[in-house]
Structure formats: C-alpha cells, structure tokens
Design an enzyme around this catalytic site. Sequence first.
Site, PDB file in Angstrom:
ATOM      1  N   ASP A 141       0.994  -1.282  -0.218  1.00  0.00           N
ATOM      2  CA  ASP A 141      -0.064  -0.054  -0.043  1.00  0.00           C
ATOM      3  C   ASP A 141       0.950   1.347   0.046  1.00  0.00           C
ATOM      4  O   ASP A 141       2.057   0.988   0.160  1.00  0.00           O
ATOM      5  CB  ASP A 141      -0.937   0.051   1.266  1.00  0.00           C
ATOM      6  CG  ASP A 141      -2.220   0.911   0.697  1.00  0.00           C
ATOM      7  OD1 ASP A 141      -3.292   0.694   1.616  1.00  0.00           O
ATOM      8  OD2 ASP A 141      -2.063   1.846   0.317  1.00  0.00           O
TER       9      ASP A 141
HETATM   10  C1  GLC Z   1      -4.177   4.408   0.006  1.00  0.00           C
HETATM   11  C2  GLC Z   1      -5.078   3.399   0.303  1.00  0.00           C
HETATM   12  C3  GLC Z   1      -5.375   2.375  -0.886  1.00  0.00           C
HETATM   13  C4  GLC Z   1      -5.332   3.107  -2.114  1.00  0.00           C
HETATM   14  C5  GLC Z   1      -3.908   3.389  -2.216  1.00  0.00           C
HETATM   15  C6  GLC Z   1      -3.567   4.118  -3.561  1.00  0.00           C
HETATM   16  O1  GLC Z   1      -3.450   4.896   1.063  1.00  0.00           O
HETATM   17  O2  GLC Z   1      -4.817   2.759   1.486  1.00  0.00           O
HETATM   18  O3  GLC Z   1      -6.821   1.742  -0.495  1.00  0.00           O
HETATM   19  O4  GLC Z   1      -5.607   1.991  -3.305  1.00  0.00           O
HETATM   20  O5  GLC Z   1      -3.497   4.364  -1.430  1.00  0.00           O
HETATM   21  O6  GLC Z   1      -4.247   5.275  -3.765  1.00  0.00           O
END
Ligand code: GLC
Length: 714
Positions: A257
């Site tokens: 993430d």
């Molecule tokens: C964010 C979220 C995730 C998302 C990613 C990209 O922090 O936790 O769900 O898809 O970053 O935006």
Amino acid sequence: MSRIERLLAEMTLAEKIGQLTMAPAGQAATGPFRAEATSDALRRGEVGAILNSWGAEATRRLQRIALEETRLKIPLLFGVDVLHGHKTVFPIPLAEACAFDEALWERTARAAAAEAAGDGVALTFAPMLDIARDPRWGRMAEGFGEDPLVGARFAAAKTRGFQDRDLAARDAIAATAKHFCGGGAALAGREYAAVDVSERTLHEVYLPPFRAAVEAGCAAIMAAFNSVAGVPMTAHVPLLRDHLRGRLGFDGVIMSDYNAIAELIDHGVAGDLVEAAALALRAGVDLDMVSGAFRAGLPEALARGLVEKRDIDAAVRRVLALKEKLGLFDDPWRRLKAAPVETGALALEAARRAITLLSNDGVLPLRADLRRLALIGPLADARAEMVGPWTLAADPAQCSTILDGLRAALPACEIRHASGVTIAGDESGGIAEARASCEGVEVAILCLGEAAAMSGEAASRARVDLPGRQRELAEAVLATGVPVVVLLSSGRPLILPWLVERARAVVATWFLGARAGEAIADILTGWVDPTGRLAVTWPRDRGQIPIFFAERPASRPAKKDDPFTSKYIDIANEPQFAFGHGLSYAQVALTALRVAPCEIQAGETIRVEIDAQNLSDRPARETIFLFARDLVAAAAAPVLDLKDWLKIELAPRQSATFVAELPVESLAALAADLTPRVAPGDFALYAGQSADRSRLLSARVRLNGGSSRSASHN
Ligand code: GLC
C-alpha cells in the site's frame, strides 16, 4: 526465449527495480506527499507503474516517454482507485452491498472498468475486501460489510466485473484485492492501528474474501498497512508467501500500500530502507507503491545478501507477466480506444437498490397529493457530498441532490428548503429559520449525516453519531410536532437511538453517487419499493462496538431475567438494527421452514423450503437469509453463520414456497489444523429476513457418518 525472459536477460539491476516501482503522477493525492515520477526518472527506466494518473493526455505523455525514450521500451502500468465508479459515481460499496445482488455488483464494476479503461487506466485498486465490524473505522464505507460469505461473493463479482473474460480486452482492467488483511479489526477502530486476531478468526473471517478473489482470478493483491499479531502485513511471510502464494497458489502481483514498505521502519521491524526493502521483497511484495524503498534499498540489500537476485527476478517476472496479460506490450494504447459506456440508468438502479428503509410507521411512501413539505438539513442540497469517499476522476457536479430529486418528483408540492446547520462545526444560526419552515407543512424531511470525507481512509470517528450541531437541528424540528422523516447520508451506521425512537421513518441513503437525488425521491414517493438490506449490524450504542451477528457463544448466553448472563446492566445487547434488516412498503411474513433430509451424509444436499406470505396489497421483493449453527464443535462455532441468501418476489396477498439447496459442504468448519472439514453432528438451520435471532425460523439436521466428532477435529 519468451519476451519476458529476453527482457529479464537484458535488464540492468536498476531497470529491474524500476519495474518494481510505482510512482505518483500528481493528479490525485491519496496519501502523505510523495515525490512525483519525473520524466527523467521515467527515461532512466526507474519507474514501471504510475499511481493515479488518468485521461488520454496525461497517460499518453507518460507512456510515450516509456515507449520512445527508454532503453527497453517497457510500457507503463497505470493504476487508479476505481472503487465505486470512475467518471460516473455509483453508490459506495457498503451501500451497494445492501442490494445483496452479485449481478449488480458485477455490472457496476464492468461499467466502471470500461470508463476507466477509456481513460488509459489498466489496473484498479479494488475491490476492497476488508471485513468491517467496527463503524469507528472509516473504511467500512469502502467494503461489503461484516460477513465473509458476502465478502467472498462480492470479491468474485467485482473481480469478474473489472477483469471481464479477457484481461487484454480494451475495456478490461486488472483488479487488485485489497487490503490483505485484517485492517477492519484495527485497535479501537483507529485507522492504521495494529490488529490482533486469532489465527482461527483470520482463517474463518478475514481471509475468505481474498480466497474468493484469487479463485476468481484477480490479477493483483495489495498488502494492508496494519500489522497482524505484531507482524506488518507488508512483511508477513506466513500470510503473503506461505498462505497467498503457497496455499492459495496466487501467482499474480502483490503490491504494497501507499508508502507502506518505508513504513516498516515506523512499525519497528526495519532499521532502515535497506532492511525494509529486503523484508518486503522476501515476504513476496513485488511492487513498491510510492515509498521508493526498493530503489533506495534493494541494491544494498542484494550486496549485503539480505535478498537474492532470484527474488528480484521473480518479482520482475510477475510484474511483466501482468503487463503482458493486459496486452500492454502488444498495444499500449488499446484502452484509450475503449468504447464509451452508458452508465446513467445503471447508476440509478444501483442507487435505488442500495437505499435501506430502517423504520417506517406508515408515513412513507409520501402521499402523491402532498402540497407542502419542509426539506431540512445540511445534506439536503449537498451535491459534492453525494459522491462519498474515494472518487478521483468524478465530477461531483454530476450528482443530483435530494432537493433536485424531490422537486422533480413532486412538481406540485411546495418544498421549503433550509439547511439549518453545517454538516460539522458549530454553525447553528439557521435552526430558527429551519424550525419556522415547518409551519403548516404536512411532513418534514430531515437530511442529516456525514460529509463524504468523514468516511473512507484516515476517517476514523470515535463518536459515530451526528457531527456538528445536527442533533440540535433535529430536536428543533421534532419539537414542532410535524411528522419527521430522516434521511441519513453516511459511510457507516450512525448511532442515533433518540432519533429512531421519535422519527416517523428513518432511511439509510448512504452515499449514492450520480443519481442519488432521483433514487431517493423514487423511494420516498413509493415509485420504487425500498429493497436494501443492511450489510452491517447497526449499533444502538458505541459501547457495543464491535458488534456483529456471527459472534461466538458466551459461556452464559444472555437471559432476560438472569443477571449472571452475558449482558450489559445499562443497555440492551441487541443492536439498533440487525444485519440484513430493511423494510419495504409491502410486508412479507415467513411462516414455515422445512429441511430434508434431516439426516444427511457428506456429499449430499439439503433441500430447504421456506413458506412466505405477502400480507400487503403491494408486490413484494424480499431477501431471505439462511444461517446455520454447528451445535457442538471442537472450536465453538458462531451463534449464526451465514450460508446463503435468496431473493424472492410475491404478488399482493400471495403465499408461496421458496426452495434453496444447501450442499453439506457449506456446513464445513475449520478443524484444529484450520483446514475445512465437515464434521458429523447436529446443526441448527435458520431462515429469516435478518440476523435478528428472535425472528428466525429454525430446523435441525444431523450429519451422519465419517469419523466421530472428536476424531474429526484432530
Ligand atoms: C491508499 C489506500 C489504498 C489506495 C492506495 C492508492 O493509501 O490505502 O486503498 O488504493 O493508497 O491510492
């Protein structure tokens, strides 16, 4: 030699690490600031994937650099959060889950995929598959609710919808099952906080939606921010490498993430980026989302022997294989040629199906000859809020408001609109005017709830009730004595027992997206019958949280008149509304449940018959839930375990019998070694219109044969 092997043989270490690096492109900030991908970095092949860039112009500019100005001309992968629509906003997933309709879930993902593909997007960071049983956690809004079976079916439906039958098709995008796993059990419902659940609960509750996504062929999986039992998911070898890759055979891309690899340092398991990069790669993470840890740390990790060249090569192969499956090598521009899709009717249908009527004393549907109503509250004319959290490419101006919808639906009715207060904050100057607007009206519709940004990521709320001065506004309107209908816009259940008791009707309208206003008006006027059913338990008090129907039995289950049983001395145990709760304008009664055979063997199917009667003069559409309970098991089974649901229709005053087939295997439980096993013994089966145990029909079946109970759980 395959294209991938040929590329791999040619790539330098820096180019390999570049393919393992996703960088932001600045069109949408979805986390703390991280440096954007520069053209020079792209030219040097240091970035292989772009986060949250979409649109022909932006994607062409970046892709052209990769294809024309790098040494190996490997196409970029564009990933964007398309959680509930891309340009056309559909209801938030928690709302859509209330439709309990896999076909609908798939159709909205299919439409969103086609729209996103047309913008050059090849991968989405969805579906979000976190089981959520704590409404303090704002990300409950992004998922399907509290139940693993619903999650598994949601996962499969969304994966099919996004990816369609051929990932290389111009309107298909790769699905990313996220966040693996357990984030919904964050300590005290606080975002990013640690998770501590038992191994058994992990396998019974949090993992099944991801298994379903893998079985549906999802192309990627995103590791969660949180730790589980002290081990951050981004470095979790047992769950990423052993379970996902080993036991489930997942050979797609695992990504971190946002910045999560670098945050292994904050977790306290890595001393620096070198160690963080090594831990993540060894656990099975292939793609570094925006932290830059792989670029900064892997060369030294390799030099220090913390990782092997084969680990890096294996990760690069999976990323290149995804690009190949997406057809990016053959035609990187294909998605920009995707045909436009018609989404308006689908957005309206999904919004109507998501609306959940929680209480109604008959004040709804509104009379067609209504002459004067008051429409009060900060969510009545709140276009920008109707989109809910996690909409990047959408223009909130597309959304119809509740005011728009009612004006169009009731052209002859005088609608007095007053917002009264702001959604949050101390502004209350408009309460007097709002109260005055109720003078002489036949009904007051109170539009209350949250702002779109009060749920989703980084939006935990300790007090899951009405923000700002909304309660004061509601009390003022209730004090006028006019009939009050409450519409709740929110990304989570809101705790409002005082309002439920005094309002004539309460409707959960969640965040419904583009066609919110029309859908709400269609339901309020009775043009469309409400059919939404809660996908999460709705607490009566925040002291009950976490509260969900599939709890394991207490040693002394609650008994009304026995103090020495599992209950509170200050409030009832029961939630405000049970999982599956939802009213319609028709009224259906379930009158009998029969199961056959009552004695079954492994491999057989149980025939379940439910008699239902429509007690009203309106056509009825109802959802019937089937639960089971393993009455004696080596590990105490939940008091209710959802096994299936069926959608039924009845003509006015019609009675009918509906049949479901329950394979015995669906009664399997996890044995001591956490492998599924159908153990002989007695099971209770239940049918009902919600998980309210006081209203379930029940029957018994006995599973015969096989080893004895104790032996089967060794
Ligand atoms: C964010 C979220 C995730 C998302 C990613 C990209 O922090 O936790 O769900 O898809 O970053 O935006």
